[in-house]
Design a protein around this motif. Structure first.
Motif, mmCIF file in Angstrom:
data_model
loop_
_atom_site.group_PDB
_atom_site.id
_atom_site.type_symbol
_atom_site.label_atom_id
_atom_site.label_comp_id
_atom_site.label_asym_id
_atom_site.label_seq_id
_atom_site.Cartn_x
_atom_site.Cartn_y
_atom_site.Cartn_z
ATOM 1 N N LYS A 76 0.856 -1.187 0.000
ATOM 2 C CA LYS A 76 0.000 0.000 0.000
ATOM 3 C C LYS A 76 0.891 1.236 0.000
ATOM 4 N N LYS A 77 0.469 2.251 -0.750
ATOM 5 C CA LYS A 77 1.250 3.478 -0.811
ATOM 6 C C LYS A 77 0.315 4.642 -1.104
ATOM 7 N N LYS A 78 0.590 5.767 -0.440
ATOM 8 C CA LYS A 78 -0.101 7.016 -0.769
ATOM 9 C C LYS A 78 0.971 7.994 -1.239
ATOM 10 N N LYS A 84 4.003 4.088 3.274
ATOM 11 C CA LYS A 84 4.224 2.814 2.574
ATOM 12 C C LYS A 84 4.014 1.688 3.563
#
Length: 103
Positions: A76-78, A84
């Protein structure tokens, strides 16, 4: 001869002397198991379709081992936030040898 069997909520097409990897089941290695939720049975061209199951049909098998599947990576990453997360998961399966299909 083959059959379509429901094992732990999943459907498998099985024949005699075939190995399948079913979701994790109770029982030790070497134990016998029977599956009575036979949805379809084909005996050399004569097909029986269950409503919802074929009555009297059973598939017998033997638990060979409990194994783990391949690693699935969950990432998952924004963007632009510095966030992360990386996780892995290995599903557990039971290796079953199909010994016979009976009607």
């Amino acid at each position: 001869m083959y059959a379509i069997v429901e094992i732990a909520g999943k459907q498998f097409k099985v024949t005699q002397d075939q190995f399948i990897y079913a979701p994790l089941m109770e029982g030790e290695a070497g134990a016998s198991v029977e599956f009575d939720k036979v949805l379809l049975l084909d005996d050399n061209g004569t097909v029986e379709i269950g409503v919802p199951t074929v009555s009297g049909a059973k598939v017998s098998g033997k638990i060979l081992d409990h194994v783990k599947g391949d690693t699935v990576i969950v990432f998952k990453k924004k963007r632009r936030k510095g966030y992360k997360k990386k996780n892995g998961h290995r599903q557990r399966f039971t290796k079953v040898l199909i010994e016979g299909i009976s009607k």
